[in-house]
Design a protein around this motif. Structure first.
Motif, PDB file in Angstrom:
ATOM      1  N   GLY A 216       0.828  -1.071   0.121  1.00  0.00           N
ATOM      2  CA  GLY A 216      -0.013   0.036  -0.068  1.00  0.00           C
ATOM      3  C   GLY A 216       0.945   1.267  -0.053  1.00  0.00           C
ATOM      4  N   ALA A 217       2.194   1.176  -0.048  1.00  0.00           N
ATOM      5  CA  ALA A 217       2.891   2.307   0.020  1.00  0.00           C
ATOM      6  C   ALA A 217       2.575   3.355  -1.699  1.00  0.00           C
ATOM      7  N   VAL A 218       2.935   4.591  -1.483  1.00  0.00           N
ATOM      8  CA  VAL A 218       2.882   5.274  -2.752  1.00  0.00           C
ATOM      9  C   VAL A 218       4.293   5.203  -3.565  1.00  0.00           C
ATOM     10  N   VAL A 219       4.371   4.627  -4.536  1.00  0.00           N
ATOM     11  CA  VAL A 219       5.495   4.330  -5.456  1.00  0.00           C
ATOM     12  C   VAL A 219       5.824   5.303  -6.324  1.00  0.00           C
ATOM     13  N   VAL A 220       6.967   6.131  -6.470  1.00  0.00           N
ATOM     14  CA  VAL A 220       7.348   7.102  -7.354  1.00  0.00           C
ATOM     15  C   VAL A 220       8.638   6.553  -8.167  1.00  0.00           C
ATOM     16  N   GLU A 221       8.689   6.885  -9.560  1.00  0.00           N
ATOM     17  CA  GLU A 221       9.496   6.147 -10.190  1.00  0.00           C
ATOM     18  C   GLU A 221      10.182   7.629 -10.838  1.00  0.00           C
ATOM     19  N   ILE A 222      11.466   7.675 -10.894  1.00  0.00           N
ATOM     20  CA  ILE A 222      12.261   8.868 -11.464  1.00  0.00           C
ATOM     21  C   ILE A 222      13.061   8.154 -12.437  1.00  0.00           C
ATOM     22  N   ASN A 223      13.195   8.549 -13.716  1.00  0.00           N
ATOM     23  CA  ASN A 223      13.608   8.015 -14.929  1.00  0.00           C
ATOM     24  C   ASN A 223      13.084   8.568 -16.172  1.00  0.00           C
ATOM     25  N   PRO A 224      14.263   9.006 -16.901  1.00  0.00           N
ATOM     26  CA  PRO A 224      13.861   9.610 -18.164  1.00  0.00           C
ATOM     27  C   PRO A 224      13.008   8.917 -19.177  1.00  0.00           C
ATOM     28  N   SER A 225      13.247   7.221 -18.897  1.00  0.00           N
ATOM     29  CA  SER A 225      12.780   6.299 -19.793  1.00  0.00           C
ATOM     30  C   SER A 225      11.859   5.426 -19.135  1.00  0.00           C
ATOM     31  N   ALA A 226      10.792   4.787 -19.656  1.00  0.00           N
ATOM     32  CA  ALA A 226       9.808   3.994 -19.093  1.00  0.00           C
ATOM     33  C   ALA A 226      10.618   2.752 -18.833  1.00  0.00           C
ATOM     34  N   THR A 227      10.222   2.000 -17.683  1.00  0.00           N
ATOM     35  CA  THR A 227      10.820   0.641 -17.390  1.00  0.00           C
ATOM     36  C   THR A 227       9.457  -0.161 -17.343  1.00  0.00           C
ATOM     37  N   PRO A 228       9.826  -1.534 -17.156  1.00  0.00           N
ATOM     38  CA  PRO A 228       8.537  -2.534 -16.801  1.00  0.00           C
ATOM     39  C   PRO A 228       7.880  -2.027 -15.319  1.00  0.00           C
ATOM     40  N   LEU A 229       8.527  -1.235 -14.537  1.00  0.00           N
ATOM     41  CA  LEU A 229       7.700  -0.891 -13.269  1.00  0.00           C
ATOM     42  C   LEU A 229       6.816   0.418 -13.522  1.00  0.00           C
TER      43      LEU A 229
END
Ligand code: BJW
Ligand code: ZN
Length: 263
Positions: A216-229
């Motif tokens: 239930g955590a808020v998950v933030v991704e920081i990346n210039p490209s998309a990933t499977p996540l």
């Protein structure tokens, strides 16, 4: 960068935070990532051909020299605005755990205090046979051993004579147990998880944001490209971490005049 205001509000409440970093956070320090093109001398090798026990058995000199080249790159490099922003974030939050897949030591050099290194460190070596570390009190450090016998590449273990190797985790090898357990626990108990500069392909580190999502955590991704996540995260901040992280930290915790983070 325009950061969603709900995310800024959440950060201001000082959530229990876990952060996972990968090679992308060091890209702006001039350290090449793994799955983007290798540079110069190493352009014709895939990291998968160099970062395995089989590669070291087959070509110990080649693998040792690849690590020596990377160690030199890292020694000449400096932490970037992304590393510094994470150190600043640690000082503003009460419960914070930084998990890194990187072996470059740049988080510590930027001032991060609590760093779990899942894939080892470029700065250490160990014996490929008896696993004796070479930084113990009774044994000379490995640079001394290497300098005494420059013809031997890799240098030899002072205890058993086998080749020394970098103290890093190669494909097919287990992660350091204590660091991995602490990382897993942080993912299971955090309220916010940041996944930064990783392709989210290499297990078991890639499971950590999924564990955080499941609980239930808020998950933030920081990346210039998309990933499977990317399709699964709560917020995807698409951009280089050296720009996005200072924006995130400065917007959530406006600094005292003159101390704001530069990007
Ligand atoms: C930016 C940016 C900017 C660019 N800002 N972002 C389950 C399923 C399938 C396979 C497995 C599985 N479990 C285990 C496996 C096997 C294997 C594995 O995961 N293989 C996959 C390739 C499929 N895993 C293992 O073998 C692990 N061991 C293990 O599981 O042990 C148990 C076991 C034992 C025996 C049998 C089975 C299980 C060990 C993995 C060790 C990985 N080691 C390496 C080398 C470390 C030493 C060294 O540095 O040389 O770790 S490989 C390499 O990949 C390195 C990295 O830490 C790791 C992750 O890479 P990372 O950091 O994500 O980098 P990149 O290049 O992939 O991505 C960079 C990202 O940055 C990109 O997304 C860019 O867009 C982004 N970026 N500029 C922000 N400015
Ligand atoms: Zn040995």
């Amino acid at each position: 960068m325009d950061i969603p205001s709900e995310l800024i509000q959440l950060l201001r409440k000082k959530p229990r935070t876990a952060v996972l970093t990968g090679a992308g956070i060091s890209a702006e320090s001039g350290i090449p990532t793994f799955r983007e093109a290798q540079t110069g001398l190493w352009a014709r090798y895939q990291p998968e051909d160099l970062a395995t026990p089989a590669a070291f058995e087959r070509s110990p000199r080649l693998v040792w020299e690849w690590y020596a080249w990377r160690r030199e790159l890292v020694a000449k490099a400096s932490p970037n605005a992304g590393h510094y922003a994470l150190a600043a974030l640690e000082s503003r939050l009460d419960e914070y755990c930084l998990i890194t897949q990187n072996v470059d030591g740049l988080h510590a050099r930027a001032g991060s205090r609590c760093v779990l290194e899942l894939h080892g460190s470029l700065q250490r070596v160990k014996c490929s046979r008896c696993h004796a570390a070479t930084d113990g009190e009774d044994i000379p450090d490995w640079q001394t051993i290497a300098a005494a016998h420059p013809e031997e590449i890799p240098p030899r273990c002072p205890s058993c004579g086998a080749a020394l190797r970098p103290d890093v985790v190669w494909f097919g090898e287990s992660l350091p147990g204590a660091a991995f357990q602490a990382a897993w626990q942080a993912a299971e108990t955090c309220q916010m998880f940041l996944s930064i500069g990783t392709s989210a392909l290499v297990q078991p580190a890639a499971s950590l944001p999924l564990i955080a999502l499941q609980q239930g955590a808020v998950v933030v991704e920081i990346n210039p490209s998309a990933t499977p996540l990317t399709p699964q995260v709560t917020y995807s901040l698409m951009g280089p971490s050296g720009a996005v992280l200072p924006d995130l930290v400065n917007q959530a915790f406006p600094a005292v005049a003159g101390t704001s983070l530069q990007n």
